[in-house]
Design an enzyme around this catalytic site. Structure first.
Site, PDB file in Angstrom:
ATOM      1  CG  HIS A 178      -1.570   1.319   1.517  1.00  0.00           C
ATOM      2  ND1 HIS A 178      -2.551   1.860   0.727  1.00  0.00           N
ATOM      3  CD2 HIS A 178      -1.346   2.222   2.504  1.00  0.00           C
ATOM      4  CE1 HIS A 178      -2.908   3.040   1.219  1.00  0.00           C
ATOM      5  NE2 HIS A 178      -2.182   3.286   2.299  1.00  0.00           N
ATOM      6  CG  ASP A 220       6.075  17.710 -26.585  1.00  0.00           C
ATOM      7  OD1 ASP A 220       6.353  17.244 -25.466  1.00  0.00           O
ATOM      8  OD2 ASP A 220       5.354  17.126 -27.413  1.00  0.00           O
ATOM      9  CD1 TRP A 267       6.146   3.551   4.143  1.00  0.00           C
ATOM     10  CD2 TRP A 267       7.413   4.331   2.473  1.00  0.00           C
ATOM     11  NE1 TRP A 267       6.502   4.833   4.456  1.00  0.00           N
ATOM     12  CE2 TRP A 267       7.278   5.345   3.444  1.00  0.00           C
ATOM     13  CE3 TRP A 267       8.153   4.610   1.330  1.00  0.00           C
ATOM     14  CZ2 TRP A 267       7.870   6.595   3.312  1.00  0.00           C
ATOM     15  CZ3 TRP A 267       8.753   5.870   1.207  1.00  0.00           C
ATOM     16  CH2 TRP A 267       8.606   6.845   2.195  1.00  0.00           C
ATOM     17  CB  SER A 314      10.499   6.137 -14.184  1.00  0.00           C
ATOM     18  OG  SER A 314       9.394   6.962 -14.389  1.00  0.00           O
ATOM     19  CB  SER A 315      11.723   9.490 -10.262  1.00  0.00           C
ATOM     20  OG  SER A 315      10.528   8.916  -9.846  1.00  0.00           O
ATOM     21  CG  HIS A 345      12.204  14.750   5.563  1.00  0.00           C
ATOM     22  ND1 HIS A 345      11.171  14.311   6.343  1.00  0.00           N
ATOM     23  CD2 HIS A 345      11.954  16.044   5.307  1.00  0.00           C
ATOM     24  CE1 HIS A 345      10.342  15.313   6.559  1.00  0.00           C
ATOM     25  NE2 HIS A 345      10.792  16.380   5.956  1.00  0.00           N
ATOM     26  CD  GLU A 364       9.494  10.149  -2.646  1.00  0.00           C
ATOM     27  OE1 GLU A 364      10.425  10.445  -3.400  1.00  0.00           O
ATOM     28  OE2 GLU A 364       8.364   9.829  -3.040  1.00  0.00           O
ATOM     29  CE1 TYR A 413       8.305  18.966   3.831  1.00  0.00           C
ATOM     30  CE2 TYR A 413      10.631  18.507   3.982  1.00  0.00           C
ATOM     31  CZ  TYR A 413       9.436  18.824   4.584  1.00  0.00           C
ATOM     32  OH  TYR A 413       9.390  18.996   5.932  1.00  0.00           O
ATOM     33  CB  SER A 435       0.114  28.712  -5.372  1.00  0.00           C
ATOM     34  OG  SER A 435       0.623  28.275  -4.137  1.00  0.00           O
ATOM     35  CG  HIS A 482      12.290  14.673  11.319  1.00  0.00           C
ATOM     36  ND1 HIS A 482      12.218  15.869  10.667  1.00  0.00           N
ATOM     37  CD2 HIS A 482      11.616  13.806  10.539  1.00  0.00           C
ATOM     38  CE1 HIS A 482      11.535  15.728   9.550  1.00  0.00           C
ATOM     39  NE2 HIS A 482      11.160  14.479   9.448  1.00  0.00           N
ATOM     40  CG  HIS A 483      11.777  10.309   9.143  1.00  0.00           C
ATOM     41  ND1 HIS A 483      10.444  10.209   8.849  1.00  0.00           N
ATOM     42  CD2 HIS A 483      12.239  11.377   8.443  1.00  0.00           C
ATOM     43  CE1 HIS A 483      10.112  11.166   7.986  1.00  0.00           C
ATOM     44  NE2 HIS A 483      11.174  11.894   7.734  1.00  0.00           N
ATOM     45  CB  THR A 533       5.261  24.818   6.230  1.00  0.00           C
ATOM     46  OG1 THR A 533       6.476  24.121   5.964  1.00  0.00           O
ATOM     47  CG2 THR A 533       4.106  24.000   5.708  1.00  0.00           C
ATOM     48  CE  LYS A 536       5.490  26.862  -0.404  1.00  0.00           C
ATOM     49  NZ  LYS A 536       4.972  27.527  -1.580  1.00  0.00           N
ATOM     50  NE  ARG A 559       3.994   3.440  10.746  1.00  0.00           N
ATOM     51  CZ  ARG A 559       4.842   4.057   9.890  1.00  0.00           C
ATOM     52  NH1 ARG A 559       5.867   4.743  10.371  1.00  0.00           N
ATOM     53  NH2 ARG A 559       4.656   4.003   8.605  1.00  0.00           N
TER      54      ARG A 559
END
Lengths: 546, 381
Positions: free
Chosen positions: A88, A117, A153, A181-182, A265, A267, A269, A280, A314-315, A340, A343, A462
């Site tokens: 998932h 293009d 994950w 790909s990314s 991390h 990722e 963002y 926006s 921080h993870h 943040t 924004k 979790r």
């Protein structure tokens, strides 16, 4: 606001199907889609692929929620449950959210900067077609002996190496392909934005969606190779006898986490910055007022991106980092709240004294602002290390990141889809169905994820298939909400099919308050647009004009 | 539809209030919030959490207040005309600076509490906590006491064949016993994958990582039983390796240590005598179900290809592979999840479980392994 005379200046030289590129040689049927190098077609492929993955990953979420509906093991065994949580996450992150943003980028960036293009059309085709291969491989692992990935994950070693199922090498292959790909997609986006802007358009004249994607693309190029590196080290540990992450061989399991989160991390963002860009655009359109603080939005996005490289640990507050490291990562993480917050304040200042209407794209954008902010505030709480010791790896964290990713990233994508659907299909999305979709999603998403704050705080870890009786009520509510939310998304498919087949026809400028070059071409946009660059006068057309 | 949303919100807000009257609490949490806990540190963490929570709620109220007021006041349907401003340096500086100040206000108490949590010096008691798939092992350093702590909730409750008890999934066979009022240092490591030792009432959560020894500490003043769970995904039975800490008086603690030592001696003496096959099988079944069944399954069929079957296949039915069978149980198998049990189970348990595996589920090799043989094997190392 662009005046009528502006539009005359901006009148693009629109290519039509009749005098497009050699229609006689264009392959037909399925091969047209396999071989297409057109940014709009590839954009549609990306978007449809991500929609499919949303339902695949969503079905897995419903397996999880069904099992957690009541205490005890009813429908699935723990090993399959772990495969569901893992798949998932992987599918939603790499298969649904990221490709959806790339699809939007493909469609909209060339049209917003006045380019014919993407800069590298064949590479564009290749980046897309890697994805079905990657996710075909990933999904096939579920059928392999020993099952698919079952280590979350985040695939922490050594659970994902020494203790992993044999299918893990296939998982690594699929991550490599999705990563390539990314990276290719990001290179293409950067090349397009930096080289193909219409004459006169400076960087600070670009729409915020283009800006946020430019910054996101740099993040992708910076961190996807780190992910590729870490999965390669896993591959070597599993198949070639190395011990990068195996303590028994002198390796370091914590090194895995440092490398993973150095990718992971930024990722996070990558999955939210383009959402900021979409919101926006939509908020000013329906508030009929220019975006407040264009420049500070750009700087805030860049600050968030830079800070994202120095907050990864921080993870990992509970892995036993030295005190000074814990303090550094606590402070740096708290700092992210500042840009943040800027924004969110800018969006609200845009609403303030506007002339606001509530079409479906606006509803999703407003839902985004409210619920993303809830996720942001729980993020501030998670930054506080002593409290994080209690929150870490509980449902509180699950609630936090789902608030920023579901009513955050996903709502922004849906807002963008409703916003640009007239441009894609020529027809407005059905307003009534869209409203049902929005309100049922809002109820579903909050029923699912808000109670997780409570179950997490009260002590529910979790990634468990069964839980103590104390958590039963909240889990039941979350499961009901999950099914409501999941099935509500079918309405979107209905809306989309309806808009493709017919509906209220949209003019070139589908929304009264919309600005930007994409609204100067007809709805639906012809297959080729801006074959000659449109005129762009910064003093009149720039979102940052004074 | 807005009304429907509000109703739904209220609905889920009230539901747990009704439900929680029946469910017993497994910690000092109200069921909604972080537990206050029973140590100075846990209470400090709780208050820190509440402070930040209220600050966040206040921010949310202000931000959403302004937002919803704007949405209401400047509706196009009410004829609102949009203004033309799009920047304001003063406002922008303020909403950058004020959050900075709020963050500093949050960071100061957080830093102070964290420093205390990191101070593991001058401990009275050291306990080595080792995470295994899927159980904890506690070793009281210098006391010659060590034991495994396993989930004690029966399978029948998990599969709904039996009514679930109050402490469903958070109860163990052997709790970690500690005296009240003493500073206990926990040294955490793992034998296989990463685990995380978490007891919410103590506000202790620390990862147990193979190859590392992490430190944490606690001092409990109130006698009682405090429950927790593994907090880091560690494989199949991650949800089934709870933690139970029993805080008792100093005298009770000393008596408990003595009884553990005595039990260990009795257990070791089991190797001095000859065991009958039936006796070994009976003991072996219990040991197997506690330590082996999670992977190899109660019916011995395993979960191939990761956890191989033992019933009707391989070394457990091969008469010539008796020694290989003993070796793999004693020393584990590198590169696989099979751990070495030789250093953690007693000779009697090891002999019994190997005997059981060679004779249960129709394996019927009629081989028996005596505790004395295992003791001699281990002793000759």
């Amino acid at each position: 606001m662009a005046s009528e005379s502006t539009h005359a200046v901006l009148q693009p030289n629109v290519g039509t199907a009749e005098h497009g590129h050699h229609p006689a040689q264009m392959p037909t049927g399925i091969m047209r889609w396999v071989l297409t190098t057109n940014h709009k077609e590839i954009g549609s492929l990306y978007l449809l692929f991500s929609l499919l993955m949303l339902f695949v990953g969503g079905s897995m979420a419903l397996v999880i929620r069904a099992e957690l509906f009541q205490p005890g093991l009813q429908y699935v065994q723990p090993e399959f449950f772990n495969q569901m949580t893992t798949m998932h996450g992987l599918i939603m992150v790499f298969g649904a959210i990221m490709p959806a943003f790339v699809g939007l980028a493909n469609w909209m960036i060339p049209m917003q900067i006045g380019a014919p293009d993407m800069a590298l059309p064949r590479l564009n085709n290749f980046s897309f077609w890697l994805l079905p291969v990657a996710f075909g491989i990933l999904l096939s692992t579920l059928l392999m002996e020993g099952g698919g990935p079952n280590f979350g994950w985040t695939f922490y070693a050594p659970l994902s190496t020494t203790y992993a199922p044999p299918s893990t090498s296939f998982f690594i292959m699929s991550i490599h392909l999705a990563g390539i790909s990314s990276i290719l997609g990001a290179i293409n986006i950067i090349a397009t934005i930096l080289n193909l802007r219409t004459p006169g358009m400076r960087l600070m004249d670009m729409s915020l969606f283009v800006w946020t994607w430019l910054i996101t693309a740099f993040l992708l190029i910076a961190v996807m190779p780190v992910l590729a590196g870490v999965v390669t080290m896993m591959l070597l540990d599993i198949n070639f006898g190395t011990s990068f992450f195996d303590a028994a061989g002198g390796g370091d399991p914590v090194l895995f986490q440092h490398l993973f989160w150095f990718f992971g991390h930024p990722e996070v963002y990558i999955m939210i910055l383009p959402a900021f860009g979409i919101v926006s655009l939509i908020v000013p359109t329906f508030a009929r007022k220019r975006l407040f603080g264009y420049a500070s939005m750009v700087y805030a996005t860049a600050s968030i991106a830079l800070l994202s490289f120095v907050v990864w640990a921080h993870h990992m507050f509970t892995v036993g980092l030295p005190l000074t490291a814990e303090l550094f990562f606590m402070y740096s993480t708290m700092l992210i709240a500042v840009p943040t917050g800027v924004k969110v304040f800018n969006w609200i200042a845009t609403l303030f004294r506007g002339s606001i209407s509530f079409e479906v794209p606006m509803l999703f954008a407003l839902g985004f602002i409210v619920m993303f902010t809830i996720g942001g505030l729980s993020g501030v709480m998670l930054a506080i290390v002593p409290a994080d010791f209690q929150y870490h790896d509980t449902y509180f964290v699950v609630a936090h990141f789902h608030y920023v990713l579901v009513p955050g990233a996903l709502f922004a994508i849906l807002a963008g889809a409703y916003y640009w659907m007239p441009k894609w299909t020529g027809h407005y999305a059905d307003e009534t169905l869209g409203r049902w979709h929005f309100w049922l999603s809002v109820i579903g998403v909050n029923l699912t994820f808000f109670p997780m704050h409570f179950s997490g705080l009260a002590g529910m870890p979790r990634r468990i298939p069964d839980y103590a009786l104390q958590f039963a009520d909240f889990n039941m509510i979350s499961s009901i909400g999950g099914f409501l939310f999941g099935f509500s998304q079918l309405i979107f498919v209905w809306v989309l099919v309806k808009a493709i087949r017919g509906g209220e026809k949209a003019p070139a400028k589908a929304w009264e308050g919309a600005e930007g070059l994409e609204w100067t071409v007809p709805c639906p946009a012809p297959i080729h647009t801006f074959e000659t660059p449109p005129k762009f006068v910064p003093e009149v057309d720039s979102p940052s004009r004074h | 539809m807005i009304r429907l949303t509000i109703a739904a919100f209220l609905g889920f807000a009230l539901l747990p209030l009704i439900g929680n009257v029946h469910a017993s609490s497994i910690n000092t949490s109200s069921g909604w919030n972080m537990p206050m806990g029973v140590t100075d540190i846990s209470q400090e963490v709780f208050h820190l959490h509440m402070t930040i929570l209220w600050i966040c709620i206040a921010i949310a109220v202000i931000v959403f207040g302004v937002m919803f007021w704007s949405l209401f006041k400047y509706r196009r349907t009410q004829g609102a005309k949009s203004a033309h401003f799009h920047e304001n340096t003063f406002v922008e500086v303020m909403w950058t600076a004020i959050p900075m100040v709020i963050l500093v206000v949050m960071a100061i108490p957080a830093t102070a509490t964290l420093k205390k949590m990191y101070d593991t010096s001058n401990a009275d008691i050291d306990i080595l906590v080792t995470g295994y798939q899927w159980r904890w092992r506690y070793e009281y350093l210098g006391e010659d006491v060590s034991f495994f702590s396993n989930l004690s909730t029966p399978r029948e409750q998990i599969y709904g064949q039996e009514e679930r008890g109050d402490f469903y999934l958070v109860e163990v066979d052997e709790p970690m016993v500690v005296p009240v009022g003493r500073k206990i240092r926990l040294l955490l490591t793992a034998n296989d994958v990463i685990h995380s030792w978490w007891v919410p009432d103590l506000a202790v959560k620390k990862d147990a990582i193979p190859g590392f020894i992490n430190e944490s500490w606690t001092r409990i003043d109130e006698p009682g039983v405090y429950r927790g769970q593994c907090a880091e995904l560690c494989g199949r039975d991650h949800g089934f390796m709870p933690i139970e800490v029993k805080a008792v008086s100093e005298e009770e603690y000393v008596a408990w240590l003595a009884s553990k030592r005595e039990a260990a001696i009795t257990e070791a003496q089991g190797a001095d005598r000859e065991w009958a096959l039936g006796e070994l099988m009976e003991r072996g079944e219990g040991t197997y179900n506690t330590y082996c069944a999670a992977c190899h399954q109660p019916d011995g069929k395993g979960l191939p290809p990761i956890f191989p079957a033992l019933a009707g296949t391989g070394i457990s039915i091969d008469p010539s592979a008796r020694q290989a069978h003993i070796d793999i149980v004693l020393y584990g198998k590198t590169g696989t999840p099979m751990p070495a049990f030789g250093t953690t189970l007693s000779p009697a348990e090891l002999a019994a479980v190997i005997t059981y595996e060679r004779n249960a589920w129709g394996n019927n090799t009629a081989d028996s392994v005596q505790p004395a043989e295992i003791r001699d094997l281990l002793g000759s190392q």
